[in-house]
Design a protein around this motif. Structure first.
Motif, PDB file in Angstrom:
ATOM      1  N   PRO A   1       0.821  -1.231   0.000  1.00  0.00           N
ATOM      2  CA  PRO A   1       0.000   0.000   0.000  1.00  0.00           C
ATOM      3  C   PRO A   1       0.843   1.264   0.000  1.00  0.00           C
ATOM      4  N   ALA A   2       1.999   1.212   0.682  1.00  0.00           N
ATOM      5  CA  ALA A   2       2.856   2.403   0.738  1.00  0.00           C
ATOM      6  C   ALA A   2       3.413   2.743  -0.635  1.00  0.00           C
TER       7      ALA A   2
ATOM      8  N   GLY B   1       3.446   5.907  -5.577  1.00  0.00           N
ATOM      9  CA  GLY B   1       3.493   5.951  -7.034  1.00  0.00           C
ATOM     10  C   GLY B   1       2.340   6.746  -7.629  1.00  0.00           C
ATOM     11  N   ASN B   2       1.126   6.500  -7.139  1.00  0.00           N
ATOM     12  CA  ASN B   2      -0.044   7.231  -7.643  1.00  0.00           C
ATOM     13  C   ASN B   2       0.044   8.722  -7.333  1.00  0.00           C
ATOM     14  N   LEU B   3       0.548   9.029  -6.142  1.00  0.00           N
ATOM     15  CA  LEU B   3       0.667  10.435  -5.741  1.00  0.00           C
ATOM     16  C   LEU B   3       1.724  11.154  -6.580  1.00  0.00           C
ATOM     17  N   MET B   4       2.845  10.486  -6.825  1.00  0.00           N
ATOM     18  CA  MET B   4       3.906  11.099  -7.631  1.00  0.00           C
ATOM     19  C   MET B   4       3.453  11.322  -9.070  1.00  0.00           C
TER      20      MET B   4
ATOM     21  N   ALA C   1       6.519   6.727   0.766  1.00  0.00           N
ATOM     22  CA  ALA C   1       5.172   7.298   0.881  1.00  0.00           C
ATOM     23  C   ALA C   1       5.209   8.623   1.635  1.00  0.00           C
ATOM     24  N   GLY C   2       5.962   8.673   2.731  1.00  0.00           N
ATOM     25  CA  GLY C   2       6.096   9.916   3.492  1.00  0.00           C
ATOM     26  C   GLY C   2       6.753  11.019   2.676  1.00  0.00           C
TER      27      GLY C   2
ATOM     28  N   ALA D   1       6.463  16.001  -0.536  1.00  0.00           N
ATOM     29  CA  ALA D   1       6.747  16.653  -1.813  1.00  0.00           C
ATOM     30  C   ALA D   1       5.463  17.221  -2.420  1.00  0.00           C
ATOM     31  N   ALA D   2       4.362  16.466  -2.306  1.00  0.00           N
ATOM     32  CA  ALA D   2       3.096  16.915  -2.888  1.00  0.00           C
ATOM     33  C   ALA D   2       2.554  18.148  -2.170  1.00  0.00           C
TER      34      ALA D   2
END
Length: 427
Positions: free
Chosen positions: A59-60, A65-68, A244-245, A250-251
């Motif tokens: 999940p992490a 990956g989806n967030l980036m 993930a963190g 970054a986002a």
């Protein structure tokens, strides 16, 4: 007979458009019932198949990956790749392969990677005069190669089903992916000469510096993963949490283009995918039980016994089967159904487990992008607005490069084993 019945049930359910993971579950339960085996085996298999700390990394990495991809990190990597190699004839085509290597390292999801590369690279390729068939081939072949670059979810799953180190497998993937990358770049170089593809950019240290500065945020991820594993600072599960963190910070602090609502949606999608993967692993335990009581491992051992003196041939045969599984069943079902059956045979032949897993990972990655049914290839063709028939002939040289790279990995174990040995992860 029992396994044939289970296979028929599975195929019928797939034809009825049932999701693969549920079709596998229903067919497996039917196999237990038809064979007269205790149904208690189902509950114990579901529990044993899903209990592993390394699965917490899934999940992490999926969330990261989806967030980036949503932040637009792929665009920064595209500009870096173009600045690095765009000055070569056909450099834009080569930059597709290079950025696929980079982005695989931060994405972890093949479908997200195809989507990101297709949206970021298809317009400049079209503008530069590349045929849509070549553009789709570059994106598909580059993403197929990227299966070997961590953090691929498939690597975590195959490490779980073969009881090998996910960290060693992650570290082992970098060089084999690079070998396939060079094979693909050779094809691009030849086609650039044949089709007179243009030079993308002039050499410029200023542009390279600016591109490197913008790409510094996503490029932190591969260095953290590789250095952390080699130095023994983090495990695969901890690496997932770190990445993930980092993606979250970054986002919110650097890109600032992802709302809290979108963040929750990405987390929800990641949880759904993780649940499907863990359920698939649990269901696979039922199939391993059915195959064991049906004598499939012994049967396969007898069939493959003539290959015991030729490990490379055994790996080539199993790689071809994995390619077919990857094309028809996608990646993860191939891992959980096929790999546990052939892995003990490879161990008895003295094949290093990490080498075996790298070969199968590469083969499944290629299978995802093989015509006519590879789901990754179909997604790439959707961006190019092509069908399989229109694209097939153009794709042949790229497929040849992928298979040459795979054959090199099979025949030269040092390609897979040198880096984890230097890191002290294997003997």
């Amino acid at each position: 007979m029992l396994l044939a019945t289970v296979a028929v049930i599975f195929v019928v359910l797939i034809l009825l458009s049932m999701p693969i993971v549920f079709a596998l579950a229903v067919a497996g339960i039917a196999g237990l019932w038809i064979g007269g085996y205790p149904m208690q085996q189902l509950s114990s298999a579901l529990v044993s198949g899903s209990q592993s700390w390394v699965l917490l990394a899934i999940p992490a990495f999926v969330f990261a990956g989806n967030l980036m991809e949503r932040c637009g990190m792929s665009h920064a990597l595209v500009e870096l790749a173009r600045a690095l190699i765009g000055w070569v004839k056909g450099g834009l085509g080569m930059s597709v392969i290079v950025v696929a290597y980079f982005f695989s390292d931060i994405c972890g999801s093949k479908m997200a990677e195809v989507s990101a590369l297709g949206s970021a690279l298809m317009p400049p390729l079209t503008k530069a005069g590349y045929d849509r068939r070549d553009s789709a081939s570059l994106i598909a072949a580059g993403t197929a190669m990227g299966m070997l670059v961590p953090p691929a979810i498939f690597m975590i799953v195959i490490a779980q089903v073969t009881n090998t180190s996910a960290v060693a497998l992650f570290v082992a993937g970098f060089i084999p992916a690079m070998v396939i990358m060079f094979c693909l770049m050779a094809v691009v170089y030849i086609r650039a000469r044949q089709k007179n593809w243009p030079v993308d950019t002039r050499p410029s240290l200023k542009r390279l510096g600016e591109a490197a500065l913008h790409a510094a945020v996503p490029m932190v991820v591969p260095f953290v993963i590789l250095a952390g594993f080699i130095l023994g600072i983090i495990t695969a599960t901890e690496a997932g949490a770190v990445v993930a963190g980092y993606a979250f910070l970054a986002a919110k602090l650097y890109y600032r283009n992802v709302s809290w609502r979108e963040m929750v949606s990405i987390a929800y999608d990641s949880a759904i995918l993780t649940a499907a993967v863990v359920f698939l692993l649990a269901v696979a335990s039922v199939y391993q039980y059915l195959m064991g009581v049906s004598g499939v491992p012994q049967l396969l051992g007898d069939l493959l016994s003539p290959l015991k003196g030729h490990p490379w041939l055994f790996l080539a045969v199993t790689a071809v089967v994995s390619c077919l599984f990857g094309m028809v069943l996608e990646g993860l079902p191939a891992a959980v159904v096929l790999i546990p059956v052939v892995f003990p045979i490879s161990e008895s032949m003295g094949i290093d487990p990490i080498h075996f897993n790298i070969v199968q990972t590469a083969a499944v990655g290629i299978g995802l992008f093989l015509p006519p049914m590879g789901v990754g290839l179909l997604m790439a063709l959707r961006f190019a607005k092509l069908n399989v028939g229109e694209h097939f002939r153009t794709y042949l040289p790229y497929m040849l490069a992928l298979f040459i790279g795979l054959l090199l990995i099979i025949c030269i174990p040092a390609i897979s084993l040198t880096l984890p040995r230097l890191a002290g992860l294997i003997r």
